[in-house]
Design a protein around this motif. Structure first.
Motif, PDB file in Angstrom:
ATOM      1  N   ILE A 453       0.853  -1.187   0.000  1.00 45.06           N
ATOM      2  CA  ILE A 453       0.000   0.000   0.000  1.00 45.06           C
ATOM      3  C   ILE A 453       0.889   1.237   0.000  1.00 45.06           C
ATOM      4  N   ALA A 454       0.413   2.303  -0.641  1.00 45.49           N
ATOM      5  CA  ALA A 454       1.138   3.577  -0.593  1.00 45.49           C
ATOM      6  C   ALA A 454       1.018   4.164   0.808  1.00 45.49           C
ATOM      7  N   VAL A 455       2.096   4.779   1.282  1.00 45.51           N
ATOM      8  CA  VAL A 455       2.108   5.279   2.653  1.00 45.51           C
ATOM      9  C   VAL A 455       2.552   6.733   2.693  1.00 45.51           C
ATOM     10  N   THR A 456       2.178   7.384   3.780  1.00 37.28           N
ATOM     11  CA  THR A 456       2.685   8.710   4.110  1.00 37.28           C
ATOM     12  C   THR A 456       3.537   8.564   5.360  1.00 37.28           C
ATOM     13  N   VAL A 459       6.688  12.076  11.244  1.00 37.98           N
ATOM     14  CA  VAL A 459       7.333  11.950  12.546  1.00 37.98           C
ATOM     15  C   VAL A 459       6.490  12.697  13.566  1.00 37.98           C
ATOM     16  N   LEU A 460       6.181  12.039  14.686  1.00 38.33           N
ATOM     17  CA  LEU A 460       5.395  12.649  15.771  1.00 38.33           C
ATOM     18  C   LEU A 460       4.155  13.356  15.226  1.00 38.33           C
ATOM     19  N   PRO A 461       3.228  12.627  14.628  1.00 37.68           N
ATOM     20  CA  PRO A 461       2.089  13.279  13.963  1.00 37.68           C
ATOM     21  C   PRO A 461       1.239  14.140  14.903  1.00 37.68           C
ATOM     22  N   ARG A 462       1.008  13.690  16.134  1.00 38.25           N
ATOM     23  CA  ARG A 462       0.160  14.478  17.042  1.00 38.25           C
ATOM     24  C   ARG A 462       0.806  15.823  17.370  1.00 38.25           C
ATOM     25  N   LEU A 463       2.114  15.774  17.683  1.00 37.85           N
ATOM     26  CA  LEU A 463       2.807  17.009  18.036  1.00 37.85           C
ATOM     27  C   LEU A 463       2.935  17.932  16.829  1.00 37.85           C
ATOM     28  N   PRO A 518       6.036  26.538   3.374  1.00 37.96           N
ATOM     29  CA  PRO A 518       5.628  25.471   2.449  1.00 37.96           C
ATOM     30  C   PRO A 518       5.357  24.139   3.132  1.00 37.96           C
ATOM     31  N   LYS A 519       6.154  23.750   4.126  1.00 36.80           N
ATOM     32  CA  LYS A 519       6.010  22.406   4.698  1.00 36.80           C
ATOM     33  C   LYS A 519       4.748  22.245   5.533  1.00 36.80           C
ATOM     34  N   TRP A 520       4.081  23.357   5.867  1.00 42.26           N
ATOM     35  CA  TRP A 520       2.868  23.284   6.692  1.00 42.26           C
ATOM     36  C   TRP A 520       1.595  23.368   5.862  1.00 42.26           C
ATOM     37  N   GLN A 521       1.706  23.311   4.544  1.00 44.68           N
ATOM     38  CA  GLN A 521       0.521  23.468   3.705  1.00 44.68           C
ATOM     39  C   GLN A 521      -0.262  22.171   3.521  1.00 44.68           C
ATOM     40  N   THR A 522       0.337  21.040   3.901  1.00 45.09           N
ATOM     41  CA  THR A 522      -0.343  19.756   3.753  1.00 45.09           C
ATOM     42  C   THR A 522      -0.622  19.136   5.110  1.00 45.09           C
ATOM     43  N   ASN A 523      -1.610  18.275   5.119  1.00 43.19           N
ATOM     44  CA  ASN A 523      -1.936  17.492   6.303  1.00 43.19           C
ATOM     45  C   ASN A 523      -0.829  16.458   6.482  1.00 43.19           C
ATOM     46  N   SER A 524      -0.145  16.494   7.611  1.00 42.16           N
ATOM     47  CA  SER A 524       1.041  15.652   7.801  1.00 42.16           C
ATOM     48  C   SER A 524       0.715  14.169   7.884  1.00 42.16           C
ATOM     49  N   ILE A 525      -0.559  13.800   7.990  1.00 41.86           N
ATOM     50  CA  ILE A 525      -0.893  12.381   8.079  1.00 41.86           C
ATOM     51  C   ILE A 525      -1.585  11.860   6.818  1.00 41.86           C
ATOM     52  N   THR A 526      -1.842  12.751   5.859  1.00 42.92           N
ATOM     53  CA  THR A 526      -2.426  12.302   4.590  1.00 42.92           C
ATOM     54  C   THR A 526      -1.654  12.813   3.374  1.00 42.92           C
ATOM     55  N   SER A 527      -0.769  13.783   3.565  1.00 42.04           N
ATOM     56  CA  SER A 527      -0.018  14.428   2.469  1.00 42.04           C
ATOM     57  C   SER A 527      -0.925  15.219   1.531  1.00 42.04           C
ATOM     58  N   LEU A 528      -2.163  15.456   1.916  1.00 44.47           N
ATOM     59  CA  LEU A 528      -3.085  16.279   1.143  1.00 44.47           C
ATOM     60  C   LEU A 528      -3.225  17.637   1.821  1.00 44.47           C
ATOM     61  N   PRO A 529      -3.626  18.677   1.090  1.00 45.47           N
ATOM     62  CA  PRO A 529      -3.833  19.974   1.731  1.00 45.47           C
ATOM     63  C   PRO A 529      -4.889  19.869   2.844  1.00 45.47           C
TER      64      PRO A 529
END
Length: 571
Positions: A453-456, A459-463, A518-529
């Motif tokens: 499966i494709a993955v994202t 690191v430390l997603p909650r924080l 730029p690095k904060w423009q996507t959802n860190s747990i889905t890689s989507l905006p």
């Protein structure tokens, strides 16, 4: 940047007058000297030591470490795999709640669709983030950073190679093993240093309109009929396109006394916002929990379905397999020292499943033949289940681990035979090549067979999520301060902070969001905006009494407030 090193330069710890001592130390490093009378045996070469260094450097390099000594493990999250249909079923005391994602095939389209049910339901709107939250919570086990123990196979193979080589050259095997012992100890001393570098209601005979209501963005009609043809005619007349070949199925449902809920988007609206399809919830009485399939089977050769079932026991159904079974804990407030394991924090989900003790995910890819009957649920004893999938990297590492052992053994056998008195014949080399090719072919088949499966990777997603929205809050307050400063120079300033203003600041591409970087423009747990939706990693702006509040959703689906407009107005 790399600095050039003089191999004869004296390092710290050696005096300038003791260059010979340093040269001797290099000699020990390079060759490991054994003095036995006048015998001097050199047992290693620079090439061997270089290979050893690469072995340990690469092995240690697979560990993610910070220079301060703290380990921050990477988390691989499965990217969403959207099925053709997905639904939630909660069953308790003879009452079923069926939540259906309306944007999927089988019941119709986003604009008009029909659901058959065994009794008259209560219909309620469901938020758009309901199913993304469910899908994220039911994460499979993803093998991504698999242990790279193939390096141990290669290292052991190299040790055995030097032993075999020593025997062929009539050298002492014990001396070789002692050398390797010291090399291993020395490499172990280097590990820390290496690690730190990484229509109308006209009455029709045989048909009754039981209720009409607007539910969210949908106009819904609940119907009963004893005649399938009459019902089909009514649906067509009132804007519900139903295939004519569905008549036998509708006739069967009508004969069994089932009811039909027809829904379509409410197009006449004064709202300036575009209509967005959302799930609908149907609560009804039934002796057995059921997911209607027969109407889906019309004009659908195959259909992939995910069912999220909540109840007192583990669920099962014909043609469905149990992908995951959990005993959830419920924690609707973000806590860093709260319960571990399978935790649900989404407020609506927690309420609607009534904190059920068991959650089961059922999956199936059904054929039209499988959908000749509806899916009735059965209950059984709880047994923990969780799907195991691989990322491409994890699958490759796993296959390499298994391949390394037979390949190393094969290479050692080839060396031993080839270095013998008679050497290795051409036939032997051919057989060795065929064996190696067979091993590689088996590995390729093994790799292809592993479920991937494709993955994202994060690191430390909650924080990470918390820091992003805290920074967004600071940006919002900075913009409010600037508006107040500009207003002080106007004669009769009027500052209006309303829902629209807040949504404009938070929407994708806004100037406020660009300030995050730029690095904060996507959802860190889905890689989507990240966008406005009540699902992990996203946010929601909502009206509360005379106030407007912005909340973000953590990895459990729990709400976390980060901005309140009343505070801006009070200022």
């Amino acid at each position: 940047m790399f600095a050039r090193v003089n191999p004869r330069a004296v390092p710290p710890g050696f005096s300038e007058s003791s260059e010979s001592e340093w040269v001797s130390a290099q000699a020990i490093f390079k060759g490991t000297i054994f003095a036995g009378g006048s015998r001097l045996v050199r047992l290693a070469s620079w090439g061997q030591l270089l290979l050893i260094a690469l072995f340990f450097a690469t092995g240690v390099g697979s560990v993610s470490l910070r220079a301060d000594g703290k380990v921050f493990s990477k988390v691989a999250l499965a990217d969403p795999q959207i099925p053709d249909q997905r639904a939630l079923i909660h069953y308790e005391n003879g009452v079923e709640r069926l939540v259906i994602d309306t944007s999927f095939k089988g019941f119709g389209t986003n604009f008009a669709w029909v659901v058959p049910l065994p009794s008259v339901p209560k219909i309620e709107p469901v938020t758009a983030g309901f199913f993304p939250t469910l899908q994220f919570l039911f994460q499979p086990v993803v093998i991504h950073d698999a242990p790279k123990w193939f390096w141990a196979s290669l290292g052991l193979g190299f040790v055995l190679f030097t032993v075999l080589r020593a025997k062929r050259q009539n050298k002492s095997v014990w001396e070789i093993l002692v050398v390797w012992f010291f090399i291993w100890v020395f490499a172990g001393m280097l590990l820390p240093a290496l690690a730190s570098a990484k229509g109308g209601d006209a009455q029709i005979a045989g048909l009754k309109v039981l209720q009409r209501e607007k539910v969210g963005v949908y106009d819904t009609v609940t119907l009963s009929s004893t005649n399938g043809s009459t019902l089909l005619s009514w649906l067509a007349t009132n804007g519900f396109t139903v295939p004519t070949n569905s008549l036998p199925v509708i006739q069967d449902y009508a004969r069994e006394g089932w009811f039909f809920v027809a829904s379509k988007l409410h197009l006449e609206t004064n709202s300036s916002e575009p209509l967005k399809a959302h799930p609908l919830s149907f609560t009804f009485k039934t002796d057995r929990p059921v997911y209607p399939l027969r109407l889906t089977g019309v004009d659908n050769n195959t259909c992939k379905i995910d069912l999220y079932v909540f109840g007192t026991n583990q669920a099962a159904s014909s043609h469905f397999k149990v992908a995951q079974s959990e005993q959830p804990k419920y924690e609707t407030v973000e806590t860093y020292h709260g319960p571990s394991g399978f935790v649900i924090g989404h407020p609506a989900l927690t309420q609607w499943v009534n904190r059920s003790p068991v959650a089961t995910k059922l999956t199936a890819e059904l054929t039209s033949k499988d959908m000749k009957e509806d899916a009735y649920l059965e209950w059984g004893p709880y047994q923990h289940e969780r799907q195991v999938l691989y990322s491409a990297s994890g699958a490759l590492t796993t296959v390499t681990n298994y391949a390394s052992v037979p390949l190393v053994i094969l290479l050692l056998v080839v060396y031993w035979v080839a270095s013998g008195k008679d050497g290795m014949s051409g036939r032997g080399l051919r057989n060795a090549g065929i064996t190696a090719a067979s091993i590689l072919l088996c590995c390729a088949v093994f790799y292809l067979a592993l479920p991937k499966i494709a993955v994202t990777v994060t690191v430390l997603p909650r924080l990470t999520l918390k820091n992003k929205f805290l920074n967004m809050e600071l940006i919002l307050w900075d913009r409010i301060d600037k508006r107040f400063e500009a207003a002080t120079n106007q004669p009769n300033p009027t500052l209006d902070f309303e829902t629209l203003w807040l949504r404009e600041q938070l929407k994708e591409g806004s100037a406020a969001r660009q300030e995050l970087g730029p690095k904060w423009q996507t959802n860190s747990i889905t890689s989507l905006p990240w966008h406005e939706e009540d699902s992990p990693g996203n946010y929601q702006v909502r009206q509360e009494s005379n106030d407007v509040v912005a909340v973000w959703y953590d990895v459990r689906g729990a709400e976390n407030e980060f901005f309140r407009l009343s505070e801006a107005r009070a200022k």
